[in-house]
Scaffold this active site. Structure first.
Site, mmCIF file in Angstrom:
data_model
loop_
_atom_site.group_PDB
_atom_site.id
_atom_site.type_symbol
_atom_site.label_atom_id
_atom_site.label_comp_id
_atom_site.label_asym_id
_atom_site.label_seq_id
_atom_site.Cartn_x
_atom_site.Cartn_y
_atom_site.Cartn_z
ATOM 1 N N THR A 1 42.293 40.127 34.105
ATOM 2 C CA THR A 1 42.952 40.499 35.355
ATOM 3 C C THR A 1 43.871 39.340 35.750
ATOM 4 O O THR A 1 43.984 38.365 35.024
ATOM 5 C CB THR A 1 41.875 40.686 36.458
ATOM 6 N N ASP A 2 44.522 39.466 36.912
ATOM 7 C CA ASP A 2 45.389 38.381 37.382
ATOM 8 C C ASP A 2 44.528 37.171 37.766
ATOM 9 O O ASP A 2 43.307 37.297 37.923
ATOM 10 C CB ASP A 2 46.192 38.867 38.603
ATOM 11 N N ASP B 1 42.456 39.094 27.667
ATOM 12 C CA ASP B 1 42.924 40.358 28.238
ATOM 13 C C ASP B 1 42.342 40.469 29.642
ATOM 14 O O ASP B 1 41.417 41.230 29.912
ATOM 15 C CB ASP B 1 42.441 41.498 27.329
ATOM 16 N N HIS C 1 48.609 47.246 24.883
ATOM 17 C CA HIS C 1 47.602 46.997 23.843
ATOM 18 C C HIS C 1 48.236 46.786 22.468
ATOM 19 O O HIS C 1 47.747 45.995 21.663
ATOM 20 C CB HIS C 1 46.562 48.115 23.852
ATOM 21 N N GLN D 1 34.211 43.513 41.724
ATOM 22 C CA GLN D 1 35.500 44.063 42.167
ATOM 23 C C GLN D 1 35.324 45.544 42.483
ATOM 24 O O GLN D 1 34.321 46.145 42.108
ATOM 25 C CB GLN D 1 36.537 43.900 41.041
ATOM 26 N N GLU E 1 33.089 40.662 28.587
ATOM 27 C CA GLU E 1 33.572 41.342 29.800
ATOM 28 C C GLU E 1 32.562 41.081 30.912
ATOM 29 O O GLU E 1 31.376 41.412 30.774
ATOM 30 C CB GLU E 1 33.702 42.849 29.515
HETATM 31 N N1 SAM Z 1 43.554 45.899 29.412
HETATM 32 C C1 SAM Z 1 44.054 46.180 30.737
HETATM 33 C C2 SAM Z 1 45.518 46.148 30.672
HETATM 34 O O1 SAM Z 1 46.075 47.047 30.076
HETATM 35 O O2 SAM Z 1 46.112 45.235 31.222
HETATM 36 C C3 SAM Z 1 43.604 45.233 31.832
HETATM 37 C C4 SAM Z 1 42.745 44.208 31.494
HETATM 38 S S1 SAM Z 1 41.039 44.454 31.625
HETATM 39 C C5 SAM Z 1 40.740 45.802 32.631
HETATM 40 C C6 SAM Z 1 40.737 43.015 32.635
HETATM 41 C C7 SAM Z 1 39.279 42.681 32.601
HETATM 42 O O3 SAM Z 1 39.051 41.282 32.769
HETATM 43 C C8 SAM Z 1 38.491 43.365 33.731
HETATM 44 O O4 SAM Z 1 37.668 44.354 33.182
HETATM 45 C C9 SAM Z 1 37.709 42.224 34.389
HETATM 46 O O5 SAM Z 1 36.401 42.609 34.773
HETATM 47 C C10 SAM Z 1 37.704 41.183 33.273
HETATM 48 N N2 SAM Z 1 37.459 39.801 33.722
HETATM 49 C C11 SAM Z 1 37.986 39.173 34.801
HETATM 50 N N3 SAM Z 1 37.511 37.911 34.890
HETATM 51 C C12 SAM Z 1 36.657 37.732 33.825
HETATM 52 C C13 SAM Z 1 35.865 36.647 33.357
HETATM 53 N N4 SAM Z 1 35.853 35.470 34.016
HETATM 54 N N5 SAM Z 1 35.135 36.815 32.224
HETATM 55 C C14 SAM Z 1 35.156 38.000 31.550
HETATM 56 N N6 SAM Z 1 35.885 39.089 31.944
HETATM 57 C C15 SAM Z 1 36.633 38.946 33.075
#
Ligand code: SAM
Length: 284
Positions: free
Chosen positions: A157-158, A155, A62, A31, A106
């Protein structure tokens, strides 16, 4: 010349934040990662142009994704966080002395590295000895786990791009199997205001209700998320989020929070009728 960051929340709604400086921008394998310094919300991280976290309002998200389940079972010791690359979720979890370890899976190491460089108040616990960081896809990681975790926090992404697979029936079933008998799963569960988010809330909640004996939705106000009215899913094999709330025990832990408290915990599950209807939540 004025600089603005704009997020397209629907085809007819945008969120714009006035920016002091665009501090970082790079494409990872998964991304586009950007960091901005904004006037109102401090530093913010976006992934593929969507707000992930801002210094000003991250405490709400959080607090709610961690302290709600922890107040239902303050004795949880083994925890899995899927996603959570900025570190805000594990920062809140390590405040519980009972916790033995946190597996954090992650997919994108760049998110953790960038958070360490630009968002120290979020990433401060990523180096905590209780945190085992796995730079892997949560979808494959979970398949190796059976009856191991007391809590799984998704936690993510969409449900687009790498995050899409974290909203499937198969993934939720794998999570169910990875949880202990008292296990709880919490996920970021989108929002019911805009159609594109609402569809995902309905889909995810329906799947959780089919897999878990207890599956509820709760809410918080997160200004920088689409519509500001954000939802979380609470799914459990046995423990009910309200009937099993250990308010006195949690309050005696004296964990200082800026948003969460055990009164607000009760109110968070008191959903507006239009949301109860779409998730067919007749009772609480
Ligand atoms: N914590 C933040 C909030 O306040 O909403 C956002 C969430 S965090 C940044 C979302 C994470 O999910 C991203 O770092 C993304 O790389 C990770 N992610 C997405 N798809 C994933 C997967 N299949 N396995 C592990 N991590 C994933």
């Amino acid at each position: 010349m004025e600089l603005w960051y704009t997020e397209k929340q629907t085809k007819n709604v945008r969120l714009s934040l006035k920016i002091k400086e665009h501090l970082f921008s790079r494409e990872s394998k998964f991304q586009k990662v950007d960091i901005f310094e904004s006037y109102e919300f401090g530093k913010l991280m976006t992934l593929d142009g969507l707000v992930m976290v801002t210094e000003k309002d991250e405490f709400i998200y959080h607090d709610m994704i961690v302290h709600v389940p922890m107040a239902v079972n303050p004795n949880m010791t083994k925890i899995l966080v899927v996603g959570g690359g900025d570190g805000g979720t594990v920062r809140e979890i390590v405040r519980y002395s009972n916790v033995q370890y946190i597996d954090m899976v992650e997919i994108d190491k760049m998110v953790c590295d960038v958070s360490k460089d630009f968002l120290p108040t979020l990433s401060c616990a990523l180096s905590n000895p209780k945190v085992n960081l796995h730079y892997k896809d949560g979808i494959s990681f979970i398949k190796e786990k059976k009856n191991e975790y007391d809590l799984i926090i998704i936690d993510s992404t969409d449900p687009i791009g790498p995050g899409e697979g974290l909203f499937t029936y198969e993934f939720y079933t794998d999570c169910y199997n990875a949880l202990t008998a008292d296990g709880i799963l919490v996920n970021q569960n989108e929002s019911a205001v805009y159609e594109n988010n609402r569809i995902e809330t309905i889909r995810a909640t329906k799947k959780l209700k089919e897999i878990f004996p207890i599956a509820k939705v709760y809410q918080a106000n997160i200004p920088t998320y689409p519509s500001g009215h954000w939802l979380f899913g609470f799914a459990s094999k046995k423990l009910h989020p309200l009937r099993d709330l250990k308010a006195e025990i949690w309050n005696n832990l004296s964990i200082k929070t800026k948003y969460y408290n055990t009164d607000l915990h009760l109110g968070a599950f008191a959903l507006p009728n239009y949301i109860k209807e779409i998730i067919s939540d007749g009772d609480i």
